[in-house]
Motif scaffolding. Structure first.
Motif, short mmCIF file in Angstrom:
data_model
loop_
_atom_site.label_atom_id
_atom_site.label_comp_id
_atom_site.label_asym_id
_atom_site.label_seq_id
_atom_site.Cartn_x
_atom_site.Cartn_y
_atom_site.Cartn_z
N PRO A 15 -26.37 16.83 34.26
CA PRO A 15 -25.23 17.72 34.51
C PRO A 15 -24.48 17.99 33.21
O PRO A 15 -24.22 17.07 32.44
CB PRO A 15 -24.36 16.93 35.50
N VAL A 16 -24.13 19.25 32.97
CA VAL A 16 -23.49 19.65 31.71
C VAL A 16 -21.98 19.77 31.93
O VAL A 16 -21.53 20.47 32.84
CB VAL A 16 -24.06 20.99 31.21
N TYR A 17 -21.21 19.09 31.07
CA TYR A 17 -19.75 19.11 31.19
C TYR A 17 -19.05 19.68 29.96
O TYR A 17 -17.86 20.01 30.04
CB TYR A 17 -19.22 17.72 31.51
N LEU A 29 -24.71 20.11 23.63
CA LEU A 29 -24.34 19.89 25.02
C LEU A 29 -24.03 18.42 25.26
O LEU A 29 -24.66 17.54 24.67
CB LEU A 29 -25.49 20.28 25.97
N GLY A 30 -23.08 18.16 26.16
CA GLY A 30 -22.76 16.80 26.57
C GLY A 30 -22.64 16.71 28.07
O GLY A 30 -22.20 17.66 28.73
N GLY A 31 -23.02 15.57 28.63
CA GLY A 31 -22.89 15.37 30.07
C GLY A 31 -23.71 14.20 30.54
O GLY A 31 -24.09 13.32 29.76
N GLY A 32 -23.98 14.16 31.84
CA GLY A 32 -24.78 13.09 32.41
C GLY A 32 -24.29 12.68 33.79
O GLY A 32 -23.45 13.35 34.40
N GLY A 33 -24.79 11.56 34.26
CA GLY A 33 -24.49 11.10 35.61
C GLY A 33 -23.27 10.22 35.71
O GLY A 33 -22.87 9.84 36.81
N GLY A 34 -22.66 9.86 34.56
CA GLY A 34 -21.47 9.02 34.60
C GLY A 34 -21.80 7.55 34.68
O GLY A 34 -22.89 7.11 34.33
N LEU A 44 -25.89 13.34 24.70
CA LEU A 44 -25.46 14.39 23.79
C LEU A 44 -26.74 14.98 23.21
O LEU A 44 -27.56 14.24 22.64
CB LEU A 44 -24.57 13.83 22.69
N VAL A 45 -26.93 16.28 23.35
CA VAL A 45 -28.20 16.91 22.96
C VAL A 45 -27.92 18.15 22.12
O VAL A 45 -27.04 18.96 22.46
CB VAL A 45 -29.05 17.30 24.19
N LEU A 46 -28.68 18.31 21.03
CA LEU A 46 -28.57 19.48 20.18
C LEU A 46 -29.79 20.37 20.39
O LEU A 46 -30.94 19.90 20.27
CB LEU A 46 -28.48 19.06 18.71
N PHE A 47 -29.55 21.64 20.73
CA PHE A 47 -30.61 22.60 20.99
C PHE A 47 -30.54 23.76 20.01
O PHE A 47 -29.45 24.15 19.56
CB PHE A 47 -30.48 23.19 22.40
N GLU A 48 -31.68 24.35 19.73
CA GLU A 48 -31.73 25.62 19.02
C GLU A 48 -32.08 26.71 20.02
O GLU A 48 -33.13 26.65 20.67
CB GLU A 48 -32.77 25.61 17.91
N PRO A 49 -31.22 27.72 20.21
CA PRO A 49 -31.54 28.79 21.16
C PRO A 49 -32.62 29.71 20.61
O PRO A 49 -32.58 30.12 19.45
CB PRO A 49 -30.21 29.53 21.31
N GLU A 61 -31.39 14.24 20.33
CA GLU A 61 -30.49 13.80 21.39
C GLU A 61 -30.11 12.35 21.19
O GLU A 61 -30.80 11.60 20.50
CB GLU A 61 -31.12 13.99 22.78
N THR A 62 -28.98 11.99 21.77
CA THR A 62 -28.54 10.60 21.81
C THR A 62 -28.34 10.20 23.26
O THR A 62 -27.60 10.86 24.00
CB THR A 62 -27.23 10.40 21.03
#
Length: 371
Positions: A15-17, A29-34, A44-49, A61-62
């Motif tokens: 899930p993206v927050y 992007l950052g997020g997750g299940g908590g 925390l994930v870094l993407f190239e569009p 990603e971390t």
């Protein structure tokens, strides 16, 4: 080649927050299940569009601790490859008053690495968290605000407190933003907007929630200072609680007078951003849509409905103001490459009028002239 409208959605495995564009165009992007044993990792994930391929390429990603909460907000430093985000500590540590919630990360295309932590949430209630954060344009200040109604402004890079934390009378802080000089800070809770001097944390001006109709109940939801061509203004999102109406309000940043108010739609705005050139406002709505407004007229230039399965939690512009990314708790990311020119709607209206006249003439001819 002129730039045309391109849009696509991508599924990720969390899930993206929160999201932000890096200066070179990558998407963080950052997020997750908590917390707890949900089986969904906090990341925390870094993407190239890849716009031409309508895809996102993962660069790095971390994976974060499952005993701590997911990231809920991201602020990128303007001068360094640094970002701040909120990650609540474990429930056990929160209960004893040890919550190193404000995390400072260093990033590159190869690695995302935690380098500093600082506590800005002192509540022992595990449900309290840091909702928003922002770096000043000069990178010397970092502001945080949360559900505990406390505003904290830190000096960077020392992370020492710039002035004593301010309490918003038990109201959650929904949003905040620095002006281009870093000398003023705009902060909104549900009922109050404050403009503060960052020198001593003193209030410059306070605006109570606007009322658009007698006896109507309204709440501030988001705020942004203007940039570039709109540097002399600031903007607020106001959601009606008693009726299904949402407004964007433009204010004079010197006189604090309301300049214009635009009804955007019937669904509440859940995410809000301004482009770096100051020309565009981006928003997400509770009916899962994404919209773009002209910052001068507040006219809606583009609206894409139901791009997510849940309401958007975050929206951000690229630094060249050509691309928009939004995210949602349904594990989806939506990318919009904006056109060079938006359809004003005038030509479309002209075609509708011509079609109506032709239809009217055909009916008139059939019933009155054939005989």
């Amino acid at each position: 080649m002129s730039r045309t409208l391109t849009k696509f959605s991508v599924k990720v495995d969390f899930p993206v927050y929160c999201t932000v564009f890096t200066p070179s165009g990558e998407i963080l992007l950052g997020g997750g299940g908590g917390t707890g044993n949900t089986g969904v990792k906090n990341k925390l994930v870094l993407f190239e569009p890849k716009l031409s391929e309508k895809s996102l390429e993962k660069l790095t990603e971390t994976i974060l601790s499952g005993e701590e909460d997911r990231p809920t907000c991201i602020a990128l430093h303007t001068k360094e490859n640094i970002f701040s985000c909120n990650i609540n500590s474990s429930e056990e540590k929160i209960k004893i008053g040890e919550n190193n919630n404000c995390r400072i990360f260093q990033y590159s295309n190869e690695k995302i690495e935690l380098i500093r932590t600082v506590q800005t949430i002192t509540s022992t209630n595990e449900d309290d968290y840091q909702r928003v954060n922002a770096f000043s344009q000069n990178g010397k200040l970092l502001a945080t605000g949360g559900t505990d109604s406390k505003l904290t402004v830190l000096k960077y890079p020392s992370l020492n407190i710039a002035f004593p934390p301010l309490n918003f009378n038990k109201q959650e802080i929904y949003d905040l933003d620095f002006d281009s000089t870093g000398n003023q800070l705009l902060v909104v809770s549900a009922n109050t907007l404050k403009i503060l001097s960052t020198k001593k944390g003193e209030s410059i001006h306070t605006i109570e929630k606007p009322v658009f109709r007698k006896n109507s109940r309204c709440q501030f939801r988001a705020c942004r200072f203007g940039k570039g061509i709109t540097a002399g203004y600031f903007y607020t999102v106001v959601n009606m609680t008693s009726e299904s109406r949402t407004f964007i309000v433009k204010w004079n940043a010197v006189t604090f007078e309301r300049v214009s108010t635009k009804a955007i739609g019937k669904k509440r705005i859940t995410a809000f951003a301004i482009s770096d050139n100051g020309k565009l406002l981006g928003f997400g709505t509770s009916d899962h849509g994404i919209g773009i407004c002209d910052s001068k007229s507040l006219k809606v230039l583009l609206f894409v409905s139901k791009v997510h399965g849940f309401p958007p939690t975050t929206i951000a512009f690229s630094h060249d103001s050509t691309t928009v990314v939004s995210g949602s708790a349904d594990n989806s990311v939506h990318i919009i490459q904006l056109p060079e020119k938006f359809d004003s709607g005038g030509f479309r209206l002209f075609l509708i009028l011509i079609g109506t006249l032709i239809a009217f003439y055909a009916i008139f001819y059939q019933f009155y002239l054939i005989d």
